[in-house]
Design a protein around this motif. Structure first.
Motif, PDB file in Angstrom:
ATOM      1  N   MET A  53       1.005  -1.558  -0.075  1.00  0.00           N
ATOM      2  CA  MET A  53      -0.236  -0.267   0.406  1.00  0.00           C
ATOM      3  C   MET A  53       0.555   1.200   0.044  1.00  0.00           C
ATOM      4  O   MET A  53       0.655   1.878  -0.565  1.00  0.00           O
ATOM      5  CB  MET A  53      -0.855   0.007   0.957  1.00  0.00           C
ATOM      6  N   GLU A  54       1.735   1.231   0.690  1.00  0.00           N
ATOM      7  CA  GLU A  54       2.675   1.866   0.034  1.00  0.00           C
ATOM      8  C   GLU A  54       2.994   2.574  -0.398  1.00  0.00           C
ATOM      9  O   GLU A  54       3.329   4.179  -1.030  1.00  0.00           O
ATOM     10  CB  GLU A  54       3.915   2.288   1.707  1.00  0.00           C
ATOM     11  N   GLN A  55       3.807   1.533  -1.190  1.00  0.00           N
ATOM     12  CA  GLN A  55       4.275   1.753  -2.653  1.00  0.00           C
ATOM     13  C   GLN A  55       3.351   1.998  -3.216  1.00  0.00           C
ATOM     14  O   GLN A  55       3.658   3.619  -4.379  1.00  0.00           O
ATOM     15  CB  GLN A  55       5.205   0.577  -3.089  1.00  0.00           C
ATOM     16  N   PHE A  56       2.205   2.512  -3.649  1.00  0.00           N
ATOM     17  CA  PHE A  56       0.611   2.208  -4.387  1.00  0.00           C
ATOM     18  C   PHE A  56       0.844   4.137  -3.956  1.00  0.00           C
ATOM     19  O   PHE A  56       0.464   5.153  -4.697  1.00  0.00           O
ATOM     20  CB  PHE A  56      -0.021   1.233  -4.010  1.00  0.00           C
ATOM     21  N   LEU A  57       0.705   4.527  -3.036  1.00  0.00           N
ATOM     22  CA  LEU A  57       0.950   5.871  -2.288  1.00  0.00           C
ATOM     23  C   LEU A  57       1.541   6.819  -2.990  1.00  0.00           C
ATOM     24  O   LEU A  57       1.668   7.581  -3.193  1.00  0.00           O
ATOM     25  CB  LEU A  57       0.337   6.022  -0.945  1.00  0.00           C
TER      26      LEU A  57
END
Length: 203
Positions: A1-5
């Protein structure tokens, strides 16, 4: 999720970056002939551009197609230049703007992919955790840009009482000159031509 954001944020702030404002000027050129009442046409144009640049963004990121970066930057400036020329002198092409914006989107998508590769050099790209959020970020930013442009045009019509044709000239002429400057500076073979000319002069 961190990479997506992270990639979502990068796409969003890239398109709003005033240091690389060629896409913002392209959006101004695209919208220069329209008013708020033409929102359906603008929506189709944005959709066509989005689909097209998403295709070449993906193809370029995954190295399915490879085009010289300097040539891409020149072609981006050319799309802005041509759009301004169309605004001012070729009204017959206005009805084909959805198709033209799609074609130009193919060019801009390659420019977006170049940035993505430079920002995350050596990273393995994934369609859902890197490419998709970056693209979504671009679109969020583009919606803000288009909304701002339409607000400016609305104010010029309603508050400054300018005619749509006058607004087209006010926007298109300076953008035309800026894009011409970019085309000159980004011309892929410019340095070779100048070097050859200088050598001939010396001999």
């Amino acid at each position: 999720m961190e990479q997506f954001l992270t990639f979502l944020q990068e796409g969003f702030f890239h398109i709003l970056d005033l240091q690389g404002y060629d896409h913002i000027l392209f959006s101004f050129a695209i919208c220069a002939i329209y008013a708020n009442k033409d929102w359906k046409q603008i929506l189709w144009i944005i959709t066509s551009f989005t689909i097209a640049h998403s295709i070449t963004l993906a193809l370029s990121v995954f190295n399915i197609i490879t085009i010289n970066g300097n040539l891409v930057e020149f072609l981006i400036a050319l799309t802005i230049f041509f759009t301004c020329i169309e605004n001012l002198f070729i009204p017959q092409l206005h009805s084909y703007r959805v198709l033209l914006s799609g074609f130009f989107g193919l060019v801009h998508g390659m420019g977006f992919s170049r940035l993505l590769k430079e920002l995350f050099m050596g990273m393995q790209f994934n369609a859902f955790t890197t490419l998709l959020p970056f693209n979504i970020g671009l679109e969020f930013g583009q919606i803000i840009i288009i909304s701002f442009i339409l607000l400016v045009i609305y104010c010029l019509i309603k508050l400054a009482y300018l005619k749509p044709k006058t607004i087209t000239y006010i926007i298109s002429v300076p953008v035309l000159f800026q894009s011409a400057i970019w085309m000159w500076h980004r011309f892929p073979w410019q340095h070779q031509i100048l070097s050859s000319s200088f050598s001939l002069f010396l001999t």
